[in-house]
Design an enzyme around this catalytic site. Sequence first.
Site, PDB file in Angstrom:
ATOM      1  N   LYS A  35       0.807  -1.227   0.000  1.00 51.63           N
ATOM      2  CA  LYS A  35       0.000   0.000   0.000  1.00 51.63           C
ATOM      3  C   LYS A  35       0.835   1.270   0.000  1.00 51.63           C
ATOM      4  CE  LYS A  35      -0.650  -0.166   5.003  1.00 51.63           C
ATOM      5  NZ  LYS A  35      -1.326  -0.983   6.017  1.00 51.63           N
ATOM      6  N   ARG A 128      -7.074  -1.288  17.280  1.00 56.71           N
ATOM      7  CA  ARG A 128      -7.557  -1.098  15.929  1.00 56.71           C
ATOM      8  C   ARG A 128      -8.458  -2.304  15.678  1.00 56.71           C
ATOM      9  NH1 ARG A 128      -3.916   0.109  10.568  1.00 56.71           N
ATOM     10  NH2 ARG A 128      -4.332  -2.090  10.185  1.00 56.71           N
TER      11      ARG A 128
END
Length: 353
Positions: A35, A128
């Site tokens: 990414k 998260r």
Amino acid sequence: MYPRVLINKTKLKENTEIIVNKAKAKGISIFVVTKVHSADVNLAKICLDAGVSAVADSRVQNLVKLSELPCEKILLRLPMLSEVDEVIKYADISFNSELKTIEALNEAAKQQGKKHRIVVMFDLGDLREGFLPEDVDLVIPEILKNEWITIEGIGVNLTCYGGVIPTPDNLGELTKLADHIEATYKISLNIVSGGNSSSLYLLDGETIPKRINNLRVGEGIVLGREAAYGEQIPGTHDDAFVLEAQLVEYKFKNSVPKGLIGMDAFGNKPVFEDQGMIQRGIVAIGRQDVDHTNLFPVDERLKILGASSDHMILDFTQAKADYKVGDIVSFKMEYGAMLKLFTSEYVEKVIEE
Ligand SMILES: *Cc1c(COP(=O)(O)O)cnc(C)c1O
């Protein structure tokens, strides 16, 4: 064309090999996380040639770009309910932490007649993604009801939101969960994924729990850096990626603006230190393309003063006579800068052999 990011193929390959080999010595496979460079297929290929076992990304659009590669594709970000069809189509494995989403994936997999594998995420404190470990016996039986879904393994993500550092203790919790799931549900887990570049430092000692057999690594490969303490990994390069920008103005000017000071282009009221007259230069790149606080001039005499949308201003006073308009200024970068540079269509990317 400038600005551009120069990518040194040899250095990227060497960074990847060093990490892959360290991991291999502990029986750990590496998924390269693409990414940070928006899944550039040529960069992913370099990493595959250097021994990573698969490619992983957080966005389905990026997996589409990588679809031609002869390896498995892993979706790291929890799938959106609106993209389950694409996830089944483009990802071999996806990371998950919601029953509702897993059920939607099951339905989409059934429709496409294609089984889908998942890594079940557990939250070990970073806050998260992930199921809570205490819910393991509530969620695993529910997941197993989905006939078109196979549990490929379990995983954890750390040091991304809460800054929690991976340790033998919290990764030990993950391996205990793996043992518990295998024993209780009579399934075998192929993947026990112990985190991202912040887990790399554990490869140096004898401390990474034995059952951990996979890590997902982005930053460690592109910058050669472990992300728990920010240390350079011995033998790796921090300059496999270098930004080049061109000087469009070079003038001797004041260090403090003249006039009534209001707000800058981003709504902040700037503060200046009076250093008299200084040699200032502007390079043609700005906040649309890069986070300038994450850049470091290769010529250490230069200092970045600030940036607006499309101009970055530097203090050249220490290096005055050595520069002129048209010259190229080079910068090393940190993760946040690279992420934005690769997203900007105004920045050329060039791979050097
Ligand atoms: C981005 C990401 C990674 C890679 O992180 P790095 O610190 O760049 O190695 C790994 N796992 C997940 C789930 C991610 O979102």
